[in-house]
Design a protein around this motif. Structure first.
Motif, short mmCIF file in Angstrom:
data_model
loop_
_atom_site.label_atom_id
_atom_site.label_comp_id
_atom_site.label_asym_id
_atom_site.label_seq_id
_atom_site.Cartn_x
_atom_site.Cartn_y
_atom_site.Cartn_z
N SER A 195 25.70 45.41 33.37
CA SER A 195 26.86 45.21 34.24
C SER A 195 28.13 45.27 33.42
N VAL A 196 29.18 45.78 34.05
CA VAL A 196 30.51 45.87 33.42
C VAL A 196 31.49 45.22 34.38
N TRP A 197 32.00 44.04 33.99
CA TRP A 197 32.85 43.27 34.89
C TRP A 197 34.32 43.38 34.49
N LEU A 198 35.13 43.80 35.45
CA LEU A 198 36.57 43.87 35.29
C LEU A 198 37.15 42.58 35.88
N PHE A 229 32.03 47.34 37.63
CA PHE A 229 32.52 48.71 37.55
C PHE A 229 31.60 49.72 38.22
N HIS A 230 30.29 49.59 38.05
CA HIS A 230 29.35 50.58 38.58
C HIS A 230 29.10 50.40 40.08
N SER A 231 28.77 49.17 40.47
CA SER A 231 28.39 48.91 41.87
C SER A 231 29.59 48.62 42.77
N GLN A 244 43.90 40.97 42.53
CA GLN A 244 43.01 42.12 42.69
C GLN A 244 43.71 43.43 42.31
N THR A 245 45.03 43.49 42.46
CA THR A 245 45.72 44.73 42.06
C THR A 245 45.54 44.97 40.56
N ASP A 246 45.52 43.91 39.76
CA ASP A 246 45.31 44.07 38.32
C ASP A 246 43.88 44.52 38.03
N VAL A 247 42.93 43.98 38.78
CA VAL A 247 41.53 44.40 38.61
C VAL A 247 41.37 45.86 39.04
N ASP A 248 42.01 46.23 40.13
CA ASP A 248 41.97 47.64 40.56
C ASP A 248 42.57 48.55 39.49
N ALA A 249 43.62 48.06 38.82
CA ALA A 249 44.23 48.84 37.74
C ALA A 249 43.25 49.03 36.58
N LEU A 250 42.52 47.98 36.23
CA LEU A 250 41.51 48.09 35.18
C LEU A 250 40.45 49.11 35.57
N ASP A 251 40.09 49.12 36.85
CA ASP A 251 39.07 50.05 37.35
C ASP A 251 39.52 51.50 37.15
#
Length: 417
Positions: A9-12, A35-37, A152-159
């Protein structure tokens, strides 16, 4: 990208938190996406404080990705959670890739997104939501939803950033830098114990202390009028003592601290004046960040300097102002504080990486600078640090200058030759 598939698993992740000066963070909310799922966690303040461990894997099979992640690991520590095994910090890698330059939109997440041509939240919106988080609450249900959306916008940016940045990375060193960010968080969380009683006295008496400091030091220089440093008096002092001094482009004497620091190496008699000026300009005691538990905590700003070193605020960190203020460091009863440093660390690393037998010989001698002077024939084989201090000092400057790529003009200025 194949490298990311090595992890189950890759967690942002990203936290929002409130952190008054000198305190540990008070966690507001967390957003994490796999990241994957694309599995998503959005957890508010109340629910977070009921969790005794993260809601996702942090073991060897998981990679946790964040931006300037020491803040995230400080939140982990504040919640009592175990730190993750493997960390990738996209800020560290952005900083590393452009070190020595200045990105057009800065080093923050918005600047990183702009550098890679990605859209981001408007800076004004980000500031508004950050201020809401920093307020510490209490929050209405609507405000918490807004904070989670912002987080969540920051997490979306990491994605978006992760797949663009990974192909450019030196992965083993990236993971090593991520490991260091965990160490930084542990240092920041622990803080430095401070004698708060003496600090309070200094703060009350700082103006009289300044006057006495100036009176004690300036008797040998005569360059102050009250608390004001007078350029013409300093110029006269330099002429009287035959001390050459660098000038600015406008032809005025350079009075910045770095100039004073370098000049003090060649002309030790100006060192007390440098310490005095540094104390008066940098020592804003009201800004020293001390928490309610008597610990000095501030952001250590890892990798901020071009050499990759930490660069914490000189005003907020106990090791920033004049050296004598470190006497405020005081462990609790029954505990001790050790002040330790590596011996010639850079030279040892250079000797190992280069395979240079002469450099290894110098390092293993215990005093590489003096050994270098002996190799160059500048001092006799029986020379010691006490018998040839000037030569040792000059060859120390030369050795370090060579290692860091300084040119002949810079070396001449350092040596005053």
């Amino acid at each position: 990208m194949d490298w990311l598939n090595r992890f189950a698993s890759v967690w942002l992740i990203d936290f929002e938190f409130s952190q008054p000066p000198g305190e540990r963070p008070s966690v507001v909310c967390l957003v994490a996406r796999e990241f994957h799922s694309k599995r998503l966690f959005r957890i508010g303040m109340k629910e977070l404080r009921e969790l005794d461990q993260p809601p996702f894997d942090v073991g060897r099979e998981a990679l946790l990705v964040a931006y300037f992640s020491s803040a995230e690991w400080n939140c982990f520590l504040a919640l009592g959670w175990p730190l993750p095994e493997c960390v990738l910090d996209l800020w560290c890698e952005f900083r590393c890739s452009l070190n020595g330059t200045r990105p057009a939109a800065g080093w923050g997440l918005l600047g990183c997104l702009a550098h890679f041509g990605l859209d981001s939240m408007l800076a004004s919106e980000k500031t508004e939501m950050r201020e809401l988080a920093i307020s510490g609450g209490p929050y209405s249900s609507e405000e918490m939803v807004a904070l989670l959306d912002y987080c969540q916008t920051d997490v979306d940016a990491l994605d978006q950033l992760l797949p663009m940045m990974v192909p450019q990375m030196d992965i083993p060193r990236a993971i090593h830098r991520g490991r260091y960010m965990k160490a930084v968080a542990m240092m920041e969380s622990a803080g430095v114990p401070i004698d708060v009683g003496t600090l309070a006295m200094f703060r009350r008496q700082w103006e009289p202390i300044k006057a006495k400091l100036i009176a004690a030091i300036d008797r040998d220089f005569g360059v102050y009028d009250g608390t004001t440093f007078k350029m013409d008096r300093f110029e006269s002092y330099l002429i009287r003592h035959g001390i050459p001094w660098p000038e600015t482009d406008s032809g005025r004497l350079a009075l910045d601290d770095e100039t004073f620091r370098q000049q003090a190496k060649s002309y030790p008699q100006v060192a007390p004046l440098r310490e005095l000026r540094h104390a008066l300009s940098e020592m804003k005691l009201e800004k020293l960040a001390v928490g309610i538990d008597g610990r000095n905590r501030t952001m250590l700003s890892p990798f901020q300097s071009r050499s990759g070193r930490n660069q914490p605020s000189n005003n907020k960190f106990i090791f920033g102002p004049s050296v004598w203020l470190r006497g405020l460091i005081r462990p609790d009863r029954g505990r001790a504080v050790a002040y330790v440093d590596w011996s010639q660390q850079e030279l040892g690393i250079a000797a190992a990486l280069s395979g240079d037998p002469a450099l290894a010989q110098a390092y293993n001698s215990g005093d590489p600078y003096l050994e270098f002077a002996k190799m160059a024939g500048a001092v006799p084989a029986a020379a010691t640090k006490k018998s040839h201090p000037a030569e040792r000092s000059a060859y120390k400057v030369c050795m370090l200058a060579t290692q860091y790529g300084m040119g002949e003009h810079g070396l001449a200025a350092k040596l005053n030759k």
